[in-house]
Design a protein around this motif. Structure first.
Motif, short mmCIF file in Angstrom:
data_model
loop_
_atom_site.label_atom_id
_atom_site.label_comp_id
_atom_site.label_asym_id
_atom_site.label_seq_id
_atom_site.Cartn_x
_atom_site.Cartn_y
_atom_site.Cartn_z
N TRP A 207 -12.63 -0.82 8.25
CA TRP A 207 -13.06 -0.17 7.01
C TRP A 207 -12.48 1.23 6.92
O TRP A 207 -12.39 1.94 7.93
N GLY A 208 -12.12 1.64 5.71
CA GLY A 208 -11.80 3.03 5.46
C GLY A 208 -13.08 3.85 5.41
O GLY A 208 -14.19 3.30 5.44
N GLN A 209 -12.94 5.16 5.29
CA GLN A 209 -14.10 6.04 5.38
C GLN A 209 -14.88 6.14 4.08
O GLN A 209 -15.98 6.67 4.09
N GLY A 210 -14.37 5.64 2.98
CA GLY A 210 -15.08 5.70 1.72
C GLY A 210 -14.70 6.91 0.89
O GLY A 210 -14.44 7.99 1.42
N THR A 211 -14.69 6.71 -0.42
CA THR A 211 -14.43 7.80 -1.35
C THR A 211 -15.43 7.67 -2.51
O THR A 211 -15.64 6.58 -3.04
N GLN A 212 -16.04 8.80 -2.87
CA GLN A 212 -17.11 8.78 -3.86
C GLN A 212 -16.54 8.78 -5.27
O GLN A 212 -15.68 9.60 -5.61
N VAL A 213 -17.04 7.86 -6.09
CA VAL A 213 -16.72 7.81 -7.51
C VAL A 213 -18.01 8.02 -8.28
O VAL A 213 -18.98 7.28 -8.09
N CYS B 3 -12.12 0.72 1.30
CA CYS B 3 -11.10 -0.29 1.47
C CYS B 3 -11.36 -1.02 2.79
O CYS B 3 -11.95 -0.46 3.72
N HIS B 4 -10.89 -2.25 2.86
CA HIS B 4 -11.26 -3.11 3.99
C HIS B 4 -10.13 -4.07 4.31
O HIS B 4 -9.57 -4.71 3.41
N ASP B 5 -9.79 -4.14 5.56
CA ASP B 5 -8.80 -5.10 6.05
C ASP B 5 -9.58 -6.34 6.48
O ASP B 5 -10.31 -6.31 7.48
N LEU B 6 -9.43 -7.42 5.73
CA LEU B 6 -10.24 -8.61 5.96
C LEU B 6 -9.88 -9.31 7.27
O LEU B 6 -10.72 -10.00 7.85
#
Length: 112
Positions: free
Chosen positions: A102-108, A94-97
């Motif tokens: 940036w968030g840390q990321g989550t794996q899908v 996720c990203h605040d424009l």
């Protein structure tokens, strides 16, 4: 402000997941928020964008399958992902424009 993404995991093709991104330390920016993804060996790509008022835009590869939403009172944005395909496998951020955070990321991972 920090962004904490969650909700990723392993799902079979055709399945669904819902990602969440919660802001801590402050309220969500009164600006557009976005989900990006990055598959192994590929560049980061835009998945979806949502304005503070709720207007949305989507990448061509996810239109009709993914839905971005936000609940400003909860300082959280979501990404509902339906009819997942193997090519959706990636780390989602996720990203605040406005603030450039940036968030840390989550794996899908989409696999049978």
């Amino acid at each position: 402000v920090q962004l904490q993404a969650s909700g990723g995991g392993l799902v079979q093709p055709g399945g669904s997941l819902r990602l969440s991104c919660a802001a801590s330390g402050s309220s969500l920016s009164r600006a557009a928020m976005a989900w990006y993804r990055q598959a192994a060996g590929k560049q980061r790509e835009l998945v979806a964008v949502i304005s503070f008022g709720g207007d949305t835009q989507y990448g061509n590869s996810v239109k009709g399958r993914f839905t971005i939403s936000r609940v400003n009172a909860k300082n959280t944005i979501y990404l509902q992902m339906n009819n997942l395909k193997s090519e959706d496998t990636a780390v989602y951020y996720c990203h605040d424009l406005a603030l450039g955070i940036w968030g840390q990321g989550t794996q899908v991972t989409v696999s049978s």
